[in-house]
Each structure stands twice: as C-alpha cells, then as structure tokens.
Design an enzyme around this catalytic site. Structure first.
Site, PDB file in Angstrom:
ATOM      1  N   GLY A   7       0.827  -1.196   0.000  1.00  0.00           N
ATOM      2  CA  GLY A   7       0.000   0.000   0.000  1.00  0.00           C
ATOM      3  C   GLY A   7       0.866   1.253   0.000  1.00  0.00           C
ATOM      4  O   GLY A   7       0.522   2.283   0.583  1.00  0.00           O
ATOM      5  N   THR A  85      -8.060  -3.242   7.585  1.00  0.00           N
ATOM      6  CA  THR A  85      -9.265  -3.823   8.177  1.00  0.00           C
ATOM      7  C   THR A  85     -10.271  -4.166   7.079  1.00  0.00           C
ATOM      8  O   THR A  85     -10.061  -3.857   5.918  1.00  0.00           O
ATOM      9  CB  THR A  85      -9.906  -2.860   9.188  1.00  0.00           C
ATOM     10  OG1 THR A  85     -10.275  -1.646   8.511  1.00  0.00           O
ATOM     11  CG2 THR A  85      -8.942  -2.540  10.315  1.00  0.00           C
ATOM     12  N   HIS A 139     -15.260   8.612  10.398  1.00  0.00           N
ATOM     13  CA  HIS A 139     -14.070   8.539   9.558  1.00  0.00           C
ATOM     14  C   HIS A 139     -14.284   9.347   8.278  1.00  0.00           C
ATOM     15  O   HIS A 139     -15.402   9.772   7.978  1.00  0.00           O
ATOM     16  CB  HIS A 139     -13.740   7.085   9.196  1.00  0.00           C
ATOM     17  CG  HIS A 139     -13.104   6.316  10.313  1.00  0.00           C
ATOM     18  ND1 HIS A 139     -13.827   5.656  11.266  1.00  0.00           N
ATOM     19  CD2 HIS A 139     -11.795   6.127  10.635  1.00  0.00           C
ATOM     20  CE1 HIS A 139     -13.010   5.072  12.129  1.00  0.00           C
ATOM     21  NE2 HIS A 139     -11.773   5.351  11.772  1.00  0.00           N
ATOM     22  N   LYS A 143     -13.211   5.847   3.481  1.00  0.00           N
ATOM     23  CA  LYS A 143     -13.083   4.575   4.198  1.00  0.00           C
ATOM     24  C   LYS A 143     -14.104   3.573   3.667  1.00  0.00           C
ATOM     25  O   LYS A 143     -15.286   3.889   3.515  1.00  0.00           O
ATOM     26  CB  LYS A 143     -13.266   4.786   5.699  1.00  0.00           C
ATOM     27  CG  LYS A 143     -12.974   3.527   6.517  1.00  0.00           C
ATOM     28  CD  LYS A 143     -12.888   3.850   7.993  1.00  0.00           C
ATOM     29  CE  LYS A 143     -12.653   2.605   8.838  1.00  0.00           C
ATOM     30  NZ  LYS A 143     -11.381   1.924   8.474  1.00  0.00           N
ATOM     31  N   GLY A 149     -13.074  -1.271  11.825  1.00  0.00           N
ATOM     32  CA  GLY A 149     -12.475  -2.383  12.553  1.00  0.00           C
ATOM     33  C   GLY A 149     -12.279  -2.052  14.017  1.00  0.00           C
ATOM     34  O   GLY A 149     -12.425  -2.915  14.898  1.00  0.00           O
TER      35      GLY A 149
END
Length: 246
Positions: A7, A85, A139, A143, A149
């Site tokens: 990533g 997550t 968030h 996301k 998570g």
C-alpha cells in the site's frame, strides 16, 4: 529494520514512509502497490516482482490483497504487520492459519490511545453492569468498511465483560431496545482521521469515553513499533495488548 510496505502510494503508505524517515531505525526497502502511478520509484505492482531483502512487512492496502499477502509472507518467512481492516471471515481464518507459520501482528487500530480506551471500556462496564452501551465512530469519506475495525474491536471488548451483548447496526426498524443491545453507528464525512466514542448510560447519568486521532501519523508510528516488536518473535498472532506488555 528493513520493511516491505504494502500500500506504498496510499494515504497511510505515505505516512509510514514519513514516519520511518523520522525514526532513524526503520527503512522502507521496497513498496508493493497494484495501484501505484506509472514510474513510482522504489515500488512494484505485484508480490512476484518484490525480491527485496527485508526484516518484516507492513500492510496498509486493501483486504482484497489478503490471500496474496499471506502467501508472500509465508513463502519469505517474514513477520507481518496487518494494519488493513475489513477482511471477510474466511480471510480472518486464513490470517489465523498463517500465524501458525509466521509471526503476525493484527490490530484494528495501531494507536496507543485506542488500546487504553479499550481497557477503560472494560473497566467501566464492570462497574456499570446494567448500563446501556452505544458505539459511535467517525471517519473520512474514503473509508470502505463500516463499522470500522476499531468499532468492532470495541464491541468485542464489551462482549468480554458481557457475553450476552448483541451488535445492532443503526436503529432503523429495530423496535424497542433490548438490554443486551449494543448500538453501533458509523459516520463517513470529509477528512476525519478517526474518532471513536463509547457511551455507557443509565437512567441517571452517561459516561462517554472518546478517542480522537488528529493525524494518521499515530497509526504509522504504531505500525512501525509493531514491526519492531515482531523481530525475533516466533509464529503466533500478536496484538496491541502484547505490545503494551512488551
């Protein structure tokens, strides 16, 4: 400490690179990112192209890469820090199986503050056995998973104290609240890094425990601490509680 970063070009990938540069103890030796822009230096698109020597892997990518990532880590016998997550039940089973061969650090959130919040939630619920509980998380609008998570991990903390706890996602059509219900609510808006609230309420008072992350750097720093923690460890599944214990 030599790290392969999965990533590499994402938001968190950039944070980990900056954190590693500040630390002086960690060095990103190669990135793996299927979404990397053409010509990105120090990064490849697939695990097959990654031949760098490393001491561990940090993953801030996408749960869809879980299978390939686990196969790569097992083949290279490298400790793995999973900071992504949203895995399916099958993928989480695969993570547990991989941990029988290599050390795997799995946490929903790499903030020390969240680890403290989780502990406080369990302590508070022990003192309020009949209180109602709600979990709210906020968030940024990019996301993918909801609830987060971390919110799910906070629910697991509630369930440690109250085995009968039942997860209720939102309130639409749920009818009258039941004593075992734990409401979980997700907000996705703007560029919010991460905010988690656990509300513990009786008919006479409400205790609200809150953690607010102001910068994604807190998660990057935590992932590097986790990678350092795994060095020299045997196969197994580790988490923030293990890191706090040293």
């Amino acid at each position: 400490m030599r790290i392969i970063l999965v990533g590499y070009t994402g938001h968190m990938g950039r944070e980990v690179r900056e954190s590693a540069a500040r630390s002086g103890d960690a060095r990103i030796v190669m990135g793996v990112d299927p979404l990397m822009p053409e010509g990105t230096e120090g990064c490849v698109r697939s695990f097959a192209e990654c031949g760098a020597e490393a001491d561990g892997i940090i993953d801030f990518s996408h749960p869809g890469l879980t299978g390939e990532l686990l196969a790569f880590a097992k083949a290279r016998k490298l400790p793995l820090v999973l900071a992504t997550t949203g895995q399916t039940d099958a993928e989480r089973d695969a993570i547990r199986e991989a941990a029988k061969e290599i050390p795997v650090f799995l946490a929903a959130n790499y903030s020390l503050g969240i680890a403290v919040l989780t502990d406080l939630v369990k302590r508070a619920l022990a003192l309020y056995p009949d209180a109602e509980v709600e979990i709210l998380e906020e968030h940024h609008d990019r996301k993918l998973d909801a609830p987060s998570g971390t919110a799910l991990a906070l629910f697991d903390a509630v369930k440690e104290v109250r085995p009968e706890a039942r997860k209720v996602l939102g309130r639409s059509g749920q009818g009258k609240r039941q004593p075992e219900d734990v409401g979980m609510h997700a907000i996705r808006m703007g560029n919010t890094v991460g905010k988690h609230q656990v509300m513990i309420g009786t008919q006479n008072e409400t205790l609200t425990l809150t953690h607010q992350a102001w910068s994604r750097g807190v998660f990057a720093d935590g992932s590097l601490k986790a990678a350092a923690f795994l060095r020299g460890k045997g196969p197994g599944l580790y988490d923030m509680k293990d890191l706090l214990r040293g």
